[in-house]
Design a protein around this motif. Structure first.
Motif, PDB file in Angstrom:
ATOM      1  N   LYS A  66       1.116  -1.353   0.513  1.00  0.00           N
ATOM      2  CA  LYS A  66       0.026   0.557  -0.313  1.00  0.00           C
ATOM      3  C   LYS A  66       0.754   0.883   0.413  1.00  0.00           C
ATOM      4  CE  LYS A  66      -3.857   2.233   2.772  1.00  0.00           C
ATOM      5  NZ  LYS A  66      -5.216   2.099   3.755  1.00  0.00           N
ATOM      6  N   SER A  67       1.741   1.305   0.512  1.00  0.00           N
ATOM      7  CA  SER A  67       2.979   2.537   1.110  1.00  0.00           C
ATOM      8  C   SER A  67       3.485   3.368  -0.562  1.00  0.00           C
ATOM      9  CB  SER A  67       3.976   2.373   1.861  1.00  0.00           C
ATOM     10  OG  SER A  67       4.841   1.547   1.488  1.00  0.00           O
ATOM     11  N   HIS A  68       3.383   2.256  -1.714  1.00  0.00           N
ATOM     12  CA  HIS A  68       4.151   2.760  -2.905  1.00  0.00           C
ATOM     13  C   HIS A  68       3.315   2.549  -4.097  1.00  0.00           C
ATOM     14  CE1 HIS A  68       6.641  -0.873  -4.089  1.00  0.00           C
ATOM     15  NE2 HIS A  68       5.506  -1.080  -2.209  1.00  0.00           N
ATOM     16  N   SER A  70      -0.237   2.675  -6.368  1.00  0.00           N
ATOM     17  CA  SER A  70      -1.352   3.947  -6.856  1.00  0.00           C
ATOM     18  C   SER A  70      -2.334   2.768  -7.537  1.00  0.00           C
ATOM     19  CB  SER A  70      -1.068   4.957  -6.890  1.00  0.00           C
ATOM     20  OG  SER A  70      -2.190   5.822  -7.407  1.00  0.00           O
TER      21      SER A  70
END
Length: 120
Positions: A66-68, A70
């Motif tokens: 999730k952190s990188h 989109s």
């Protein structure tokens, strides 16, 4: 018959952003209750679900990525896209787009997959 086709660069340098697009034909990405996903398979490993965008534009991501990651869409072109930032060689994989008629259902349609290699 719904068809999905992945497109994007086959080689990405470490620390850069990987960008892929899935073009959908024969159906609309706004069709009610359909989910449009990105899934990858690193060499010698199993399939890994990365995330999805729903018919209403809602997005869902793997907690591990999730952190990188989109996911976005362009309804005028009937496309949805993946961006994976700060890639490393461990992100080398075959990347697939796929769709399902409901979050709990099996995947109904798959793209053929596109090989992405992360290397300097």
């Amino acid at each position: 018959q719904v068809q999905l086709q992945e497109s994007g660069p086959g080689l990405v340098k470490p620390s850069q952003t990987l960008s892929l697009t899935c073009t959908v034909s024969g159906g609309s990405i706004t069709t009610s209750y359909h989910y449009w996903s990105w899934i990858r398979q690193p060499p010698g490993k199993g399939l890994e679900w990365m995330g999805a965008i729903a018919y209403d534009g809602s997005t869902y991501y793997s907690p591990a990525l999730k952190s990188h990651t989109s996911i976005s869409r362009d309804t005028s072109k009937n496309q949805f896209s993946l961006q994976l930032s700060s890639v490393t060689p461990e992100d080398t994989a075959v990347y697939y787009c796929a769709s399902k008629p409901g979050m709990g259902n099996e995947y109904e349609y798959w793209g053929q997959g596109t090989q992405v290699t992360v290397s300097s």
